[in-house]
Design an enzyme around this catalytic site. Structure first.
Site, mmCIF file in Angstrom:
data_model
loop_
_atom_site.group_PDB
_atom_site.id
_atom_site.type_symbol
_atom_site.label_atom_id
_atom_site.label_comp_id
_atom_site.label_asym_id
_atom_site.label_seq_id
_atom_site.Cartn_x
_atom_site.Cartn_y
_atom_site.Cartn_z
ATOM 1 N N CYS A 43 -69.526 9.912 -12.521
ATOM 2 C CA CYS A 43 -70.007 10.585 -11.325
ATOM 3 C C CYS A 43 -69.409 9.954 -10.075
ATOM 4 C CB CYS A 43 -71.535 10.507 -11.258
ATOM 5 S SG CYS A 43 -72.366 11.634 -12.362
ATOM 6 N N GLU A 77 -68.613 16.861 -6.343
ATOM 7 C CA GLU A 77 -68.123 17.246 -7.667
ATOM 8 C C GLU A 77 -69.093 18.133 -8.428
ATOM 9 O OE1 GLU A 77 -66.113 12.787 -8.168
ATOM 10 O OE2 GLU A 77 -67.745 13.450 -9.491
ATOM 11 N N CYS A 101 -72.658 3.498 -10.904
ATOM 12 C CA CYS A 101 -72.247 4.844 -10.497
ATOM 13 C C CYS A 101 -71.231 4.811 -9.359
ATOM 14 C CB CYS A 101 -73.478 5.638 -10.069
ATOM 15 S SG CYS A 101 -73.129 7.331 -9.584
ATOM 16 N N CYS A 112 -77.121 3.311 -7.606
ATOM 17 C CA CYS A 112 -77.088 2.747 -8.958
ATOM 18 C C CYS A 112 -75.836 1.891 -9.149
ATOM 19 C CB CYS A 112 -77.117 3.859 -10.004
ATOM 20 S SG CYS A 112 -78.640 4.833 -9.960
ATOM 21 N N CYS A 132 -72.868 20.699 -14.893
ATOM 22 C CA CYS A 132 -73.492 19.551 -14.231
ATOM 23 C C CYS A 132 -73.334 19.749 -12.722
ATOM 24 C CB CYS A 132 -72.832 18.265 -14.705
ATOM 25 S SG CYS A 132 -73.637 16.772 -14.139
ATOM 26 N N CYS A 167 -75.103 9.617 -2.259
ATOM 27 C CA CYS A 167 -76.415 9.365 -2.847
ATOM 28 C C CYS A 167 -77.026 8.129 -2.210
ATOM 29 C CB CYS A 167 -76.276 9.162 -4.361
ATOM 30 S SG CYS A 167 -77.843 8.989 -5.240
#
Length: 362
Positions: free
Chosen positions: A344, A87, A127, A124, A113, A120
């Site tokens: 995100c 994204e 997220c 987190c 952004c 990732c």
């Protein structure tokens, strides 16, 4: 396989083509004219256009879908050459302001952004990106092309400056070489010419890489995803805190060169009943003592994959007011794109679920 033309610095292209001024012409077509067809670069000789067509690819990202918010924010889902998705986000921060005679007082202000990875590793707890796991790093060219695609799609003039935040999918400092190369390409005066001062690296806190970034002297801005004022909570929210705790991250920040006109941004995601109390505000004030800091409070953006809730606006305001009264610069980030898949990784996960559903039904 053809090479991504956006992967190359101007210097690298100058060394590749003779005479070297051809590289500047190519850069002009790519980054000023947003041209994505070598055949239409009409001031290049036919032999060079043929060489480019045979060896390089201009359009490496294809648009899967785009969501547009009522506030003007736009979320893009791109597909890479190898069929992966990630994204990018286009945010209008400020509308154009005119006087009574129609004269422009202030131009529009935009922020892009950018993603640095497909997925990732950080994981987190709040997220959506973490749900998809880590797949691979984006190349420098795939990072650069996000800027080109967003500027072109929104009809932004080449001279229109924008702010860039490496705050999309992925941990930028976990893709250090490609991200720093992309920063240099984007800042090239013959190309996009977006100053490094307009580019912000947002990191979850890989302390050694923060120091390494500072030593490069790129002049980029730094944002730290802090989100908690003690290691127990921060480890719950950001598992990487086990490797680089708050003290280590802040020590690295203290060594980071900061322009006297700028401050290190500390992103603080405010989560209802988790870290939104005044006791946390007091601890945050103490932690940041002695650092040229600015705190950006972000109200958590709810999504289906998360256990957390959006905080009360009044509590966020009280948190900010306390910090400001104590002399710490603090802002509350206005929520953007709350009516679309704004979190995100959320749009990517929705697209994957939709695709899998249709595969099963087909």
């Amino acid at each position: 396989m053809k090479q991504n033309i956006y992967d190359y610095t101007l210097k690298e292209l100058e060394e590749m083509f003779s005479p070297s001024f051809r590289a500047k012409q190519i850069y002009h077509w790519l980054y000023v004219r947003y041209e994505q067809d070598f055949a239409k670069m009409d001031n290049l000789p036919k032999s060079l256009k043929q060489e480019l067509l045979e060896n390089f690819q201009v359009q490496n990202l294809s648009l899967i879908t785009k969501q547009v918010s009522i506030d003007g924010s736009q979320k893009y889902l791109f597909r890479t050459h190898d069929g992966l998705s990630f994204e990018s986000v286009f945010i209008k921060m400020r509308d154009k302001k005119l006087d009574e005679n129609g004269k422009v007082l202030e131009g529009e202000k935009y922020t892009f952004c950018l993603s640095s990875q497909v997925g990732c590793k950080v994981g987190c707890a709040f997220c959506s990106t973490a749900k998809g796991g880590f797949v691979r790093n984006l190349s420098a060219g795939e990072i650069v092309e996000q800027v080109v695609q967003l500027k072109k799609d929104n009809g932004l003039a080449p001279e229109k400056r924008v702010n860039l935040v490496y705050m999309g999918m992925g941990e930028p400092l976990d893709n250090f070489a490609n991200v720093t190369k992309a920063i240099r390409i984007i800042a090239e005066l013959e190309g996009l010419s977006i100053s490094t001062r307009r580019q912000t690296i947002s990191t979850s806190g890989i302390a050694p890489k923060i120091k390494q970034l500072g030593e490069l002297g790129l002049g980029v801005q730094l944002a730290i995803s802090l989100h908690a004022v003690d290691d127990a909570l921060r480890t719950r929210l950001i598992p990487m805190n086990k490797a680089y705790n708050i003290e280590q991250v802040l020590d690295a920040v203290r060594s980071f060169p900061v322009d006297l006109r700028k401050r290190v941004m500390f992103e603080y995601l405010v989560i209802k009943g988790v870290n939104d109390d005044l006791q946390s505000a007091k601890k945050l004030l103490k932690l940041l003592n002695g650092i040229r800091a600015k705190v950006n409070l972000i109200s958590f953006n709810p999504h289906q994959e998360s256990e957390f809730e959006r905080p009360d606006e009044q509590k966020v305001k009280e948190f900010a007011d306390f910090l400001i009264q104590k002399g710490l610069l603090c802002t509350i980030r206005e929520s953007k794109g709350i009516d679309i898949s704004a979190a995100c990784g959320q749009l990517r996960e929705e697209e994957k679920k939709f695709h899998m559903k249709h595969l099963r039904e087909g």
